[in-house]
Design a protein around this motif. Structure first.
Motif, PDB file in Angstrom:
ATOM      1  N   ASP A  96     -56.599   1.597 -16.330  1.00 36.62           N
ATOM      2  CA  ASP A  96     -57.816   1.065 -16.932  1.00 36.62           C
ATOM      3  C   ASP A  96     -57.535  -0.237 -17.678  1.00 36.62           C
ATOM      4  O   ASP A  96     -58.296  -0.674 -18.508  1.00 36.62           O
ATOM      5  N   MET A  97     -56.408  -0.859 -17.340  1.00 35.67           N
ATOM      6  CA  MET A  97     -55.995  -2.088 -17.996  1.00 35.67           C
ATOM      7  C   MET A  97     -56.679  -3.287 -17.351  1.00 35.67           C
ATOM      8  O   MET A  97     -56.917  -3.301 -16.151  1.00 35.67           O
ATOM      9  N   GLU A  98     -57.022  -4.303 -18.162  1.00 32.85           N
ATOM     10  CA  GLU A  98     -57.602  -5.531 -17.629  1.00 32.85           C
ATOM     11  C   GLU A  98     -56.537  -6.318 -16.873  1.00 32.85           C
ATOM     12  O   GLU A  98     -55.346  -6.099 -17.045  1.00 32.85           O
ATOM     13  N   ASN A  99     -56.982  -7.250 -16.059  1.00 32.73           N
ATOM     14  CA  ASN A  99     -56.082  -8.071 -15.275  1.00 32.73           C
ATOM     15  C   ASN A  99     -55.282  -8.985 -16.207  1.00 32.73           C
ATOM     16  O   ASN A  99     -55.855  -9.861 -16.861  1.00 32.73           O
ATOM     17  N   PRO A 100     -53.955  -8.842 -16.284  1.00 35.23           N
ATOM     18  CA  PRO A 100     -53.177  -9.690 -17.192  1.00 35.23           C
ATOM     19  C   PRO A 100     -52.993 -11.113 -16.685  1.00 35.23           C
ATOM     20  O   PRO A 100     -52.589 -11.987 -17.436  1.00 35.23           O
ATOM     21  N   PHE A 101     -53.291 -11.366 -15.406  1.00 34.96           N
ATOM     22  CA  PHE A 101     -53.089 -12.687 -14.836  1.00 34.96           C
ATOM     23  C   PHE A 101     -54.353 -13.529 -14.826  1.00 34.96           C
ATOM     24  O   PHE A 101     -54.327 -14.661 -14.377  1.00 34.96           O
TER      25      PHE A 101
ATOM     26  N   ARG B 187     -57.035 -16.028 -15.944  1.00 33.02           N
ATOM     27  CA  ARG B 187     -57.047 -17.143 -16.885  1.00 33.02           C
ATOM     28  C   ARG B 187     -58.297 -17.072 -17.742  1.00 33.02           C
ATOM     29  O   ARG B 187     -59.349 -16.636 -17.276  1.00 33.02           O
ATOM     30  N   GLU B 188     -58.175 -17.502 -18.978  1.00 33.41           N
ATOM     31  CA  GLU B 188     -59.365 -17.526 -19.820  1.00 33.41           C
ATOM     32  C   GLU B 188     -60.256 -18.689 -19.409  1.00 33.41           C
ATOM     33  O   GLU B 188     -59.787 -19.687 -18.874  1.00 33.41           O
ATOM     34  N   LYS B 189     -61.528 -18.533 -19.634  1.00 27.54           N
ATOM     35  CA  LYS B 189     -62.505 -19.504 -19.182  1.00 27.54           C
ATOM     36  C   LYS B 189     -62.311 -20.835 -19.912  1.00 27.54           C
ATOM     37  O   LYS B 189     -62.233 -20.871 -21.135  1.00 27.54           O
TER      38      LYS B 189
END
Length: 142
Positions: free
Chosen positions: A46-51, A53-55
Motif C-alpha cells: 500500500d506504499m506510494e510510488n517512491p520514484f 517526481r513531484e509536480k
C-alpha cells in the motif's frame, strides 16, 4: 513448476502446476485497494510510488503570489534592465497562466505610469533575481 495467472470476473488467481491454487487477488476500481486471500507471508503493498517526481510549479504558483500592477518591485523582475522588454517563459520559468498575468500587469503598470517603458527603474536594478536571464531553459531563437 508452472505458474498460471488467470483472470475471472475482476479477480486474478494464481495457480501452480504442483501445488494447486496459491492466492486470489481481488482488485477494486481504486489502484490502492487490493485484497489478497491465502497469500501466506507475502506483504500487502500500500506504499506510494517512491520514484514519482513531484509536480513542477512556477515560483509564483508555489508561493501563491497574487500579481498586481501596483507591485512594481515584483513586476520589474520580469523586465530586462537594458531594453525594457518582458522576458519570455523560457527565461522566467513561469507557467503560461502566470506569464500572461505578468505581461498584462506590466503593461497595465506602464500605462498607469508606475513603470518605465524602455528601461528598468534604477531603484530596482540591484534587487535579488528570481531567475537567471543568462541560463534559460531553452536557447534563444537567434
Amino acid at each position: 513448476m508452472t505458474v498460471i495467472l488467470q483472470r475471472l470476473r475482476g479477480s486474478w488467481s494464481i495457480y501452480s502446476h504442483t501445488m494447486g491454487k496459491i492466492a486470489t487477488a481481488t482488485f477494486s476500481s481504486k489502484a490502492s485497494e487490493v485484497s489478497l486471500e491465502d497469500a501466506g507471508d507475502k506483504p500487502l503493498m500500500d506504499m506510494e510510488n517512491p520514484f514519482r517526481r513531484e509536480k513542477m510549479q512556477c515560483i509564483l504558483c508555489r508561493h501563491k503570489v497574487k500579481v498586481d500592477y501596483k507591485n512594481v518591485k515584483l513586476l520589474s523582475q520580469f523586465v530586462s534592465p537594458y531594453t525594457g522588454r518582458i522576458y519570455g517563459r523560457h527565461i522566467t520559468r513561469l507557467c503560461s497562466t502566470q506569464q500572461k498575468k505578468v505581461e498584462q500587469e506590466i503593461i497595465k503598470s506602464q500605462n498607469a505610469g508606475l513603470m518605465a517603458w524602455y528601461l528598468k527603474g534604477v531603484e530596482f536594478v540591484h534587487d535579488p533575481q528570481l531567475f537567471s536571464p543568462e541560463q534559460p531553459i531553452r536557447p534563444h531563437r537567434f
